[in-house]
Design a protein around this motif. Structure first.
Motif, short mmCIF file in Angstrom:
data_model
loop_
_atom_site.label_atom_id
_atom_site.label_comp_id
_atom_site.label_asym_id
_atom_site.label_seq_id
_atom_site.Cartn_x
_atom_site.Cartn_y
_atom_site.Cartn_z
N THR A 1 0.84 -1.20 0.00
CA THR A 1 0.00 0.00 0.00
C THR A 1 0.87 1.25 0.00
OG1 THR A 1 -1.74 -1.13 1.25
CG2 THR A 1 -1.76 1.27 1.28
N VAL A 2 1.94 1.24 0.80
CA VAL A 2 2.86 2.37 0.85
C VAL A 2 3.53 2.57 -0.50
CG1 VAL A 2 4.95 3.29 1.93
CG2 VAL A 2 3.28 2.04 3.31
N ASP A 3 4.03 1.48 -1.08
CA ASP A 3 4.74 1.57 -2.36
C ASP A 3 3.85 2.13 -3.47
OD1 ASP A 3 6.96 0.48 -1.14
OD2 ASP A 3 6.47 -1.58 -1.73
N VAL A 4 2.59 1.72 -3.50
CA VAL A 4 1.67 2.19 -4.54
C VAL A 4 1.44 3.69 -4.41
CG1 VAL A 4 -0.72 2.09 -5.33
CG2 VAL A 4 0.51 -0.03 -4.86
N HIS A 5 1.23 4.15 -3.17
CA HIS A 5 0.98 5.58 -2.97
C HIS A 5 2.22 6.41 -3.25
CE1 HIS A 5 -2.74 4.27 -1.01
NE2 HIS A 5 -3.13 5.53 -1.02
N VAL A 6 3.40 5.92 -2.87
CA VAL A 6 4.63 6.65 -3.14
C VAL A 6 4.89 6.73 -4.63
CG1 VAL A 6 7.15 6.63 -2.90
CG2 VAL A 6 5.70 6.18 -0.91
N SER A 7 4.62 5.64 -5.34
CA SER A 7 4.82 5.62 -6.79
C SER A 7 3.94 6.65 -7.47
CB SER A 7 4.51 4.22 -7.33
OG SER A 7 4.62 4.19 -8.74
N SER A 8 2.67 6.72 -7.06
CA SER A 8 1.75 7.70 -7.64
C SER A 8 2.19 9.12 -7.29
CB SER A 8 0.33 7.45 -7.11
OG SER A 8 -0.56 8.44 -7.56
N LEU A 9 2.60 9.31 -6.05
CA LEU A 9 3.05 10.63 -5.60
C LEU A 9 4.29 11.07 -6.37
CD1 LEU A 9 3.04 13.00 -3.61
CD2 LEU A 9 4.20 11.52 -1.96
N ARG A 10 5.22 10.14 -6.55
CA ARG A 10 6.46 10.46 -7.26
C ARG A 10 6.18 10.93 -8.70
NH1 ARG A 10 9.42 5.56 -7.05
NH2 ARG A 10 10.79 6.28 -5.40
N GLN B 1 12.46 15.34 -5.66
CA GLN B 1 12.26 13.94 -6.03
C GLN B 1 12.15 13.06 -4.78
OE1 GLN B 1 15.65 12.96 -8.46
NE2 GLN B 1 14.83 13.98 -10.28
N ILE B 2 11.49 11.91 -4.96
CA ILE B 2 11.43 10.91 -3.90
C ILE B 2 12.28 9.73 -4.34
CG2 ILE B 2 9.97 9.33 -2.58
CD1 ILE B 2 7.68 11.28 -2.93
N GLU B 3 13.35 9.47 -3.61
CA GLU B 3 14.26 8.38 -3.96
C GLU B 3 13.90 7.11 -3.18
OE1 GLU B 3 18.29 9.47 -3.37
OE2 GLU B 3 18.32 10.94 -5.00
N SER B 4 14.03 5.97 -3.84
CA SER B 4 13.82 4.68 -3.18
C SER B 4 15.14 4.19 -2.61
CB SER B 4 13.29 3.64 -4.18
OG SER B 4 12.05 4.04 -4.70
N LYS C 1 13.26 8.55 0.69
CA LYS C 1 13.64 9.86 1.21
C LYS C 1 13.34 10.93 0.16
CE LYS C 1 18.56 9.86 -0.16
NZ LYS C 1 19.95 10.04 0.32
N LEU C 2 13.00 12.11 0.65
CA LEU C 2 12.72 13.23 -0.24
C LEU C 2 14.00 14.02 -0.46
CD1 LEU C 2 9.71 15.28 -0.77
CD2 LEU C 2 11.67 16.62 0.02
N VAL C 3 14.33 14.28 -1.70
CA VAL C 3 15.57 14.97 -2.06
C VAL C 3 15.23 16.20 -2.89
CG1 VAL C 3 17.76 14.82 -3.28
CG2 VAL C 3 16.90 12.84 -2.02
N THR C 4 15.78 17.35 -2.50
CA THR C 4 15.65 18.57 -3.30
C THR C 4 17.02 18.89 -3.90
OG1 THR C 4 16.21 20.08 -1.49
CG2 THR C 4 13.90 19.39 -1.67
N SER C 5 17.03 19.83 -4.81
CA SER C 5 18.31 20.21 -5.43
C SER C 5 19.27 20.72 -4.35
CB SER C 5 18.08 21.29 -6.48
OG SER C 5 17.36 22.38 -5.95
N THR C 6 18.72 21.31 -3.27
CA THR C 6 19.55 21.82 -2.18
C THR C 6 20.17 20.68 -1.37
OG1 THR C 6 18.16 23.77 -1.99
CG2 THR C 6 19.61 23.26 -0.12
N THR C 7 19.32 19.71 -0.98
CA THR C 7 19.84 18.59 -0.19
C THR C 7 20.77 17.72 -1.02
OG1 THR C 7 17.86 17.29 -0.72
CG2 THR C 7 17.86 18.50 1.34
#
Length: 240
Positions: A200-209, A220-223, A230-236
């Motif tokens: 359930t988590v994977d499906v929702h993260v995939s759609s969100l990504r 971006q959301i990295e697996s 984890k959520l990654v921005t250009s800054t992080t």
């Protein structure tokens, strides 16, 4: 000054989740795990809100609520009720509860209800101060989240999300660059006693990504294989 919330809850895992996420949202919390102690604490100290479980050792939630109102204590109360427990909801509201949350619940729902109850019970002076300071916004890079309105803006454009997608994103964006496990997301968003699987988590993260990464690469959301996301921005990304 941070608003003060008293949590009266005897289930350790749920109590920690409540305290942690309320603290992350800027509230100061005090947790009590016994009914009689909870009543005494509520009467002896001043709080802006009480989150009250129904099933407690010592005194149950209804007894606490009834005694508070009998003694003239008008502190707003949100009761925690079991799923499909309509009688608990009715009885709680009858005794003077201001709102209720049905377990299991997600963090976004909890914070939204807390904010709504506090907003309804604010004095005109407090409300004016809040309006002057502006609405709450959480940001990461070019991503802006408005928890009270369930709105997400990315690069100036609105991103339509389903409720659980929003809650997943809210949890990740508060921890930019930090790996969040699937179990953490399951407990926080779907509730600690949710019986569904991690799929359930994977499906929702995939759609969100897909919704976030459409036509942009700054957020971006990295697996993390075998762990979570984890959520990654250009800054992080530059810091990492």
């Amino acid at each position: 000054m941070a608003q003060q919330i008293l949590v009266i809850e005897d289930e350790p895992t749920l109590a920690r989740l409540l305290s942690y996420n309320l603290s992350q949202d800027g509230y100061e919390t005090k947790v009590v795990d016994h009914g009689s102690e909870g009543l005494q604490t509520a009467l002896q100290q001043s709080f802006d809100l009480i989150i009250l479980d129904i099933m407690l050792p010592g005194l149950n939630g209804f007894e606490i609520l009834s005694k508070l109102r009998q003694k003239g204590n008008k502190t707003p109360v949100i009761i925690l009720t079991a799923r499909n427990a309509e009688e608990e909801v009715v009885q709680g509201l009858k005794y003077g509860a201001d709102d209720y949350i049905t377990k299991p619940f997600g963090v976004a729902e909890l914070l939204a209800r807390v904010s709504a109850v506090l907003r309804r019970t604010m004095s005109e002076e407090q409300l004016q101060e809040k309006n002057t300071n502006g609405e709450k916004v959480i940001s990461a890079g070019d991503l802006y989240i408005y928890p009270e309105k369930y709105e997400v803006m990315l690069n100036g454009e609105s991103i339509p999300l389903r409720p659980k997608e929003f809650e997943v994103l809210l949890y990740l964006v508060q921890r930019p660059g930090v790996v969040v496990t699937r179990d953490d997301l399951m407990n926080i968003v779907w509730g600690f006693d949710y019986i569904g699987g991690q799929r359930t988590v994977d499906v929702h993260v995939s759609s969100l990504r897909k919704k976030l990464e459409m036509n942009q690469q700054s957020v971006q959301i990295e697996s993390i294989r075998g762990v979570g996301y984890k959520l990654v921005t250009s800054t992080t990304a530059k810091k990492g």
